[in-house]
Scaffold this motif. Structure first.
Motif, short mmCIF file in Angstrom:
data_model
loop_
_atom_site.label_atom_id
_atom_site.label_comp_id
_atom_site.label_asym_id
_atom_site.label_seq_id
_atom_site.Cartn_x
_atom_site.Cartn_y
_atom_site.Cartn_z
N SER A 195 3.76 12.26 -1.54
CA SER A 195 2.95 13.23 -2.28
C SER A 195 2.73 12.75 -3.70
O SER A 195 3.62 12.12 -4.30
CB SER A 195 3.64 14.60 -2.32
N LEU A 196 1.58 13.07 -4.26
CA LEU A 196 1.31 12.72 -5.65
C LEU A 196 2.34 13.36 -6.58
O LEU A 196 2.77 12.74 -7.56
CB LEU A 196 -0.11 13.19 -6.04
N SER A 197 2.77 14.57 -6.25
CA SER A 197 3.75 15.26 -7.09
C SER A 197 5.10 14.54 -7.12
O SER A 197 5.90 14.75 -8.04
CB SER A 197 3.94 16.69 -6.60
N LEU A 252 7.95 13.45 1.06
CA LEU A 252 8.79 12.43 0.43
C LEU A 252 8.38 11.06 0.95
O LEU A 252 7.72 10.94 1.99
CB LEU A 252 10.26 12.70 0.75
N ARG A 253 8.75 10.02 0.23
CA ARG A 253 8.31 8.68 0.62
C ARG A 253 8.86 8.34 2.01
O ARG A 253 10.06 8.35 2.26
CB ARG A 253 8.76 7.65 -0.40
N VAL A 256 0.84 -1.20 0.00
CA VAL A 256 0.00 0.00 0.00
C VAL A 256 0.87 1.25 0.00
O VAL A 256 1.91 1.29 0.66
CB VAL A 256 -0.93 0.02 1.24
N LEU A 257 0.42 2.26 -0.74
CA LEU A 257 1.07 3.56 -0.71
C LEU A 257 -0.03 4.61 -0.56
O LEU A 257 -0.90 4.74 -1.44
CB LEU A 257 1.86 3.81 -1.99
N ALA A 258 -0.02 5.34 0.56
CA ALA A 258 -0.99 6.41 0.79
C ALA A 258 -0.45 7.68 0.13
O ALA A 258 0.62 8.17 0.49
CB ALA A 258 -1.20 6.63 2.28
N VAL A 259 -1.19 8.20 -0.84
CA VAL A 259 -0.71 9.31 -1.67
C VAL A 259 -1.40 10.60 -1.24
O VAL A 259 -2.63 10.70 -1.27
CB VAL A 259 -0.98 9.03 -3.16
N ARG A 260 -0.61 11.57 -0.82
CA ARG A 260 -1.14 12.87 -0.39
C ARG A 260 -1.42 13.72 -1.62
O ARG A 260 -0.50 14.04 -2.38
CB ARG A 260 -0.16 13.58 0.54
N THR A 261 -2.67 14.09 -1.82
CA THR A 261 -3.04 14.87 -3.00
C THR A 261 -3.08 16.37 -2.72
O THR A 261 -3.06 17.16 -3.67
CB THR A 261 -4.42 14.43 -3.52
#
Length: 324
Positions: free
Chosen positions: A64-66, A41-42, A30-35
């Motif tokens: 982060s998504l970016s 950073l990871r 799982v990777l929780a992606v901050r939008t």
């Protein structure tokens, strides 16, 4: 066997983070992606979830998504629906691969992803209550298995997504008639996310207050009249009973819109009451939903004042003025 593909959860709030924690504990990648943040950073964040009073802490990978350059796996959209256009663009720019599973409230929230021409899109209707207790601390539990159905895609991939996303804490199921489920939940959310914030009270109000329950039935009657015109057969009594059941099960929990208003955040009312009223008004002949529309407009004004943003155009009101 479940696949080892990565599950990207876009939107790390009262639903996204608990879901990521449950999946991580179940052994999924799982990777929780901050939008809404570009500075993450990871790294691992300790997420604490409470289910019926029992706290469990789980390290969840976040980014982060970016910061993502490649996305290949199940893409779960658990952010607020007003961010969908920006998220769809970001995913398209990164040539994201894999099925998209949209876990959001409202009607028509999948349209930005259809416009971006993603080939495999599923809608999930969440029957999970989630509430933020503190930073990275949430209470969340499923009140029923959440259905997932096809917007575009195939049955085999749908079954894979259901298997990969399901855990004992957050079960999912495949649903053949997802449009009917979308409208059922949209009507339920129309009730909870307009009446509860305006009364500034928790979800349990309909089970304990006859006047609130009567108002809920009035909203349901308007919405069912619309679904009848759309050829979607829904039963007002069944929906009223569902409201009382969910009210009992989630007593003490706050509707997401009330949480957003209290937190000074933008709400999703544009895809709930206001979108339902817009669809009704666009029919020929038009259908008037006075209670649905009025309560939606009131929420739009209140949330705009709290979040310091203009109300959505669907509210039919001029932009709010702010004298900062």
């Amino acid at each position: 066997m479940r696949s080892a593909r990565t599950i990207y959860i876009l939107g790390s709030g009262a639903i996204g983070f608990p879901l990521a924690a449950h999946l991580t504990r179940a052994g999924r990648r799982v990777l929780a992606v901050r939008t809404s943040r570009d500075d993450v950073l990871r790294s691992a964040v300790m997420i604490t979830t409470y289910d019926r009073g029992r706290p469990i802490s789980t390290p969840v990978e976040t980014i982060s998504l970016s910061e993502l350059r490649q996305i290949d796996g199940i893409i779960v959209i658990a952010s607020k629906s007003y961010a969908n256009q920006a998220i769809a663009r970001a995913l398209r720019d990164r040539a994201a691969l894999g099925p998209i599973v949209i876990m959001q409230n409202g009607v028509g929230v999948e349209q930005p992803f259809l416009d971006a021409q993603f080939p495999t899109i599923y809608r999930c209707i969440l029957y999970i209550t989630g509430q933020t207790r503190a930073e990275y601390t949430y209470s969340a539990h499923a009140v029923a298995p959440s259905p997932i159905g096809i917007i575009c895609g195939d049955e085999a991939e749908l079954q894979r997504c259901v298997a990969d996303l399901s855990t004992a804490d957050t079960p999912f199921r495949a649903e053949a008639d997802i449009q009917r489920e979308i409208w059922k939940k949209a009507i339920i959310n129309c009730v909870f996310n307009s009446i509860c914030p305006l009364l500034d009270t928790d979800n349990g109000v309909f089970a304990r207050d006859a006047a609130a329950a009567a108002l809920a039935r009035e909203l349901i009657a308007e919405c069912v009249a619309l679904t009848a015109r759309l050829g979607i057969g829904l039963d007002a009594r069944e929906l009223s009973e569902r409201i009382i059941f969910l009210s009992t099960q989630s007593a003490g929990q706050l509707a997401s819109t009330l949480q957003d208003i209290r937190g000074g955040r933008q709400t999703e009312i544009a895809s709930l009451n206001l979108e339902i009223a817009r669809i009704a008004a666009a029919l020929q002949p038009p259908l008037d939903l006075p209670r649905v529309a009025l309560l939606g407009k009131l929420i739009a004004v209140i949330s705009a004042q709290q979040a310091h943003v203009p109300p959505p155009a669907e509210a039919g009101m001029p932009p709010a003025r702010h004298d900062d």
